[in-house]
Design an enzyme around this catalytic site. Structure first.
Site, short mmCIF file in Angstrom:
data_model
loop_
_atom_site.label_atom_id
_atom_site.label_comp_id
_atom_site.label_asym_id
_atom_site.label_seq_id
_atom_site.Cartn_x
_atom_site.Cartn_y
_atom_site.Cartn_z
N SER A 163 0.85 -1.19 0.00
CA SER A 163 0.00 0.00 0.00
C SER A 163 0.88 1.24 0.00
O SER A 163 2.00 1.24 0.55
CB SER A 163 -0.89 0.02 1.24
OG SER A 163 -1.53 1.28 1.40
N TYR A 201 -1.72 -1.98 10.09
CA TYR A 201 -1.82 -2.12 8.63
C TYR A 201 -0.60 -1.54 7.93
O TYR A 201 0.04 -2.19 7.10
CB TYR A 201 -3.10 -1.45 8.14
CG TYR A 201 -3.25 -1.46 6.64
CD1 TYR A 201 -3.65 -2.62 5.99
CD2 TYR A 201 -2.99 -0.33 5.88
CE1 TYR A 201 -3.78 -2.65 4.60
CE2 TYR A 201 -3.13 -0.35 4.50
CZ TYR A 201 -3.52 -1.51 3.87
OH TYR A 201 -3.65 -1.53 2.50
#
Length: 275
Positions: free
Chosen positions: A144, A163
């Site tokens: 990401s 995350y």
């Protein structure tokens, strides 16, 4: 396999039931791959397999597995290790887990780490011996853009400690792995998309409409960037990045940091500090 006698290369895509994973599966089938598609939702995988078989004459094997569970991961790991024709592995499975860390259920944190760290590590390790022996093959690890966001805090961006941290592992792991694989014919890439038009944000409890349409990318475009970047030799692929020199600048800063901290002497501010 339906009506096609030529030997097709094989690819395995995790998290293939929707979004970027499904887009990878569709594109790879179109490009002439046979596929193994992995996710938890059997109904969606079956529908995708039927579609790809009809539209692209691809042989598609459905593997229903929650890769956060060690026994299920081992099943897929064995499949990867035993596929003598595996040309491409796409490690895409994951979810957001966006919330303040102190409110994140520890079991949910473990699930996220299992998907983004353990599954990526073990599936990559399972794929590499065969690829190295054949002298070719590729692995794409989906990370990401938020893996670069550690210095930005959480005032504007989602609460994302686990995350972003897990994706930062993927970035560093992939970069160092590519260095180790130099000269083997095997390529690895870390794919770092931003906001993508998928179920990802809804699953994370975030209204995707909060994002301006201009910054939301289509899954097909993410896949196009990734596969083009792989051919260009990009180890880090950020689909929206126009100037790759920005990545070079980050890497040069990291090198300088390591050079300037190569010392057995404690920094002066620590020596002179008094309560």
């Amino acid at each position: 396999m339906t009506g096609n006698t030529r030997k097709r290369p094989s690819a395995l895509v995790t998290g293939a039931s929707s979004g970027i994973g499904a887009a990878f599966a569709e594109r790879l089938a179109e490009d002439g791959y046979d596929l193994a598609i992995v996710a938890r939702r059997r109904d969606r995988l079956d529908a995708l397999a039927e579609k790809l078989g009809q539209s692209h004459a691809a042989h598609v094997e459905v593997i229903t597995a929650d890769l956060s569970q060690p026994s299920k991961l081992r099943t897929v790991e064995n499949w990867v290790a035993e596929d003598s024709a595996l040309e491409l592995l796409v490690n895409n499975a994951g979810f957001g887990g966006y919330m303040p860390f102190v409110e994140l259920d520890p079991d949910k944190a473990t699930e996220l780490i299992n998907l983004k760290v353990l599954a990526v590590t073990r599936l990559t390790r399972a794929a590499l011996p065969g690829m190295i022996a054949r002298g070719h093959g590729s692995i794409i690890n989906v990370s990401s853009r938020l893996a670069f966001s550690g210095s930005l805090g959480s005032s504007q961006l989602p609460k994302r400690a686990t995350y972003a941290g897990a994706n930062a592992f993927i970035n560093t792991f992939t970069q160092l792995l590519q260095s180790e694989l130099e000269g083997t014919g095997v390529r690895v890439q870390v794919l770092c998309p931003g906001v993508v038009q998928t179920e990802f944000h809804e699953t994370a409890g975030i209204d995707r409409n909060r994002y301006p349409a201009a910054i939301v990318m289509k899954p097909d475009d993410v896949v196009q960037a990734s596969l083009a970047g792989l051919k260009l030799g990009e180890v880090i692929c950020v689909p929206a990045l126009e100037d790759p020199n920005l990545l070079t600048q980050i890497q040069e800063s990291e090198k300088r940091f390591l050079e300037l901290t190569r010392s057995g002497k404690v920094a002066e501010r620590y020596v002179s500090y008094h309560k």
